[in-house]
Enzyme design. Structure first.
Site, PDB file in Angstrom:
ATOM      1  N   VAL A  40       0.820  -1.205   0.000  1.00  0.00           N
ATOM      2  CA  VAL A  40       0.000   0.000   0.000  1.00  0.00           C
ATOM      3  C   VAL A  40       0.859   1.263   0.000  1.00  0.00           C
ATOM      4  CG1 VAL A  40      -1.746   1.292   1.279  1.00  0.00           C
ATOM      5  CG2 VAL A  40      -1.898  -1.192   1.154  1.00  0.00           C
ATOM      6  N   GLN A  41       1.768   1.390   0.971  1.00  0.00           N
ATOM      7  CA  GLN A  41       2.602   2.591   1.068  1.00  0.00           C
ATOM      8  C   GLN A  41       3.964   2.440   0.382  1.00  0.00           C
ATOM      9  OE1 GLN A  41       2.389   5.722   2.228  1.00  0.00           O
ATOM     10  NE2 GLN A  41       0.254   5.576   2.863  1.00  0.00           N
ATOM     11  N   GLY A 102       1.560  -8.473   8.643  1.00  0.00           N
ATOM     12  CA  GLY A 102       2.852  -8.827   8.056  1.00  0.00           C
ATOM     13  C   GLY A 102       4.012  -8.418   8.938  1.00  0.00           C
ATOM     14  N   GLN A 103       3.901  -7.264   9.582  1.00  0.00           N
ATOM     15  CA  GLN A 103       4.958  -6.805  10.477  1.00  0.00           C
ATOM     16  C   GLN A 103       5.157  -7.776  11.641  1.00  0.00           C
ATOM     17  OE1 GLN A 103       4.447  -2.774  11.783  1.00  0.00           O
ATOM     18  NE2 GLN A 103       4.334  -1.944   9.711  1.00  0.00           N
ATOM     19  N   HIS A 124       2.708   3.864  10.435  1.00  0.00           N
ATOM     20  CA  HIS A 124       1.510   3.607  11.214  1.00  0.00           C
ATOM     21  C   HIS A 124       1.977   3.264  12.620  1.00  0.00           C
ATOM     22  CE1 HIS A 124      -2.549   2.690  12.112  1.00  0.00           C
ATOM     23  NE2 HIS A 124      -2.576   1.406  11.803  1.00  0.00           N
ATOM     24  N   GLY A 153      -0.731   5.385  -0.454  1.00  0.00           N
ATOM     25  CA  GLY A 153       0.518   5.490  -1.205  1.00  0.00           C
ATOM     26  C   GLY A 153       0.277   5.897  -2.644  1.00  0.00           C
ATOM     27  N   ASP A 208      -5.964   7.370  13.455  1.00  0.00           N
ATOM     28  CA  ASP A 208      -6.024   6.680  12.167  1.00  0.00           C
ATOM     29  C   ASP A 208      -7.093   5.581  12.164  1.00  0.00           C
ATOM     30  OD1 ASP A 208      -4.612   6.418   9.491  1.00  0.00           O
ATOM     31  OD2 ASP A 208      -4.472   4.356  10.207  1.00  0.00           O
ATOM     32  N   GLU A 212     -10.364   5.739   9.792  1.00  0.00           N
ATOM     33  CA  GLU A 212     -10.652   4.710   8.783  1.00  0.00           C
ATOM     34  C   GLU A 212     -12.033   4.093   8.992  1.00  0.00           C
ATOM     35  OE1 GLU A 212      -6.033   3.213   8.169  1.00  0.00           O
ATOM     36  OE2 GLU A 212      -7.384   2.144   9.510  1.00  0.00           O
ATOM     37  N   SER A 270     -26.892  27.035  -3.446  1.00  0.00           N
ATOM     38  CA  SER A 270     -28.169  27.748  -3.471  1.00  0.00           C
ATOM     39  C   SER A 270     -28.633  28.055  -2.051  1.00  0.00           C
ATOM     40  CB  SER A 270     -29.228  26.897  -4.179  1.00  0.00           C
ATOM     41  OG  SER A 270     -29.599  25.800  -3.366  1.00  0.00           O
TER      42      SER A 270
END
Length: 348
Positions: A40-41, A102-103, A124, A153, A208, A212, A270
């Site tokens: 993503v990033q 994943g981290q 993050h 990203g 965050d 989200e 308007s």
């Protein structure tokens, strides 16, 4: 670093004028930036850093779709593209841009290459803030820093190519070298931030996760669905319901809000729209506020983090995700959206 007053609250802000790219390049001239993860990033940050003249390598699992994407983007295996462990070993700054799940999975591999003087960079605050749940506890001899672009990203890269910048927050969790501030600001400038505002790892992840689930994604989809369904139940066509619910907001009104603020947008609609909006916005605020209070509480106590860890670590996570996204994609509202997008003048 400048102090900017936001409605009576002073914040520390760094701009590209006071910390230009030339200074950022000087600060990091002897550093190798290893971007771990190309999902993503990773692509936006890595490509922007490379185009800005920094020494960047990418670490990704060989044979994955992300590895192939990195190759397609110009990263060269054995020169600027390596498997995750080799990239972590080579990097003096490790940009840890894998998913939160994943981290957690890769942390033992990364940790053994965090030798004294290196910097561990996040976009993050999740892994560090919820370290009792994630097990991500960095050694004391490394800087631990954060740059969190306020967008995807893809947006970061797109705006960079347009000569614009996407605002980012920055934070320092651990300053082992005495150079953490210069390092983090230089990286923020290098990835293409518009300006940088100070936060903490905890405040970043709390805001965050709330955003989200709230106005950025969860709440806005809920509001879209509620209004669309109400219009359809009262006989309005899919095209009319979608245009009045989504298309006018995203294509006409949001750009006006982004340019000049909500009050300016109100003033340039308007008088009928003005009166109705002014009469009804507080009703929506009062209805939504208890939901946001509940949401923030679930984030702060760690329940939302644990739900993400448990769900996203399952081996069939992507299959389940695709089923949920398919349900949204195949709903009448977003099927109508697909047709409307094709009818936009730029697509004809």
């Amino acid at each position: 670093m400048a102090k900017i007053n936001f409605g009576g609250v002073e914040e520390n802000v760094v701009t590209r004028e006071e910390f230009p790219l030339t200074k950022a390049l000087e600060v990091l001239k002897n550093e190798t930036i290893a971007v771990i993860g190309y999902g993503v990033q990773g692509p936006g940050q890595a490509l922007n850093l490379k185009d800005n003249g920094f020494n960047v390598i990418v670490g990704q699992r060989q044979g994955s779709r992300s590895w192939d994407k990195a190759v397609a983007d110009g990263w060269v295996p054995g020169e600027t593209l390596f498997d995750i462990e080799e990239a972590a070993q080579r990097g003096s700054i490790i940009q840890y841009l894998l998913s939160d799940a994943g981290q957690i999975a890769v942390w033992p591999t990364i940790k053994k290459h965090l030798t004294p003087g290196k910097a561990l960079y996040f976009s993050h605050g999740f892994g560090i803030t919820y370290k009792d749940r994630t097990g991500i506890i960095p050694p004391a001899e490394v800087d631990v820093i954060l740059i969190a672009p306020k967008g995807s990203g893809t947006s970061l890269r797109r705006m960079f190519l347009q000569g614009r910048g996407l605002n980012s927050s920055y934070a320092i969790f651990q300053d082992a070298t005495g150079k953490a501030w210069e390092r983090v600001i230089a990286l923020g400038i290098g990835i293409g931030s518009g300006y940088l505002f100070e936060t903490t790892f905890q405040r970043e992840v709390y805001s965050d996760l709330t955003g989200e689930r709230g106005t950025l994604m969860g709440a806005i989809q809920g509001l879209f669905a509620a209004q669309y369904d109400t219009l359809r139940e009262h006989g309005h066509t899919p095209s009319e319901a979608f245009n009045e619910t989504v298309e006018e907001l995203t294509q006409s009104l949001m750009p006006l809000i982004a340019e000049n603020g909500m009050d300016w947008m109100y003033a340039n609609c308007s008088t009928t729209a003005q009166r109705g909006a002014l009469d009804w916005w507080k009703k929506f605020r009062d209805a939504a506020k208890p939901v946001f209070d509940e949401l923030y509480g679930q984030v702060a106590c760690g329940n939302e983090a644990q739900r993400s860890i448990d769900s996203n670590s399952q081996p069939d996570y992507r299959e389940k995700l695709e089923k949920e996204l398919q349900t949204m994609r195949e709903s009448e509202m977003w099927q109508a959206g697909a047709v409307v997008r094709k009818l936009r003048p730029e697509n004809n």
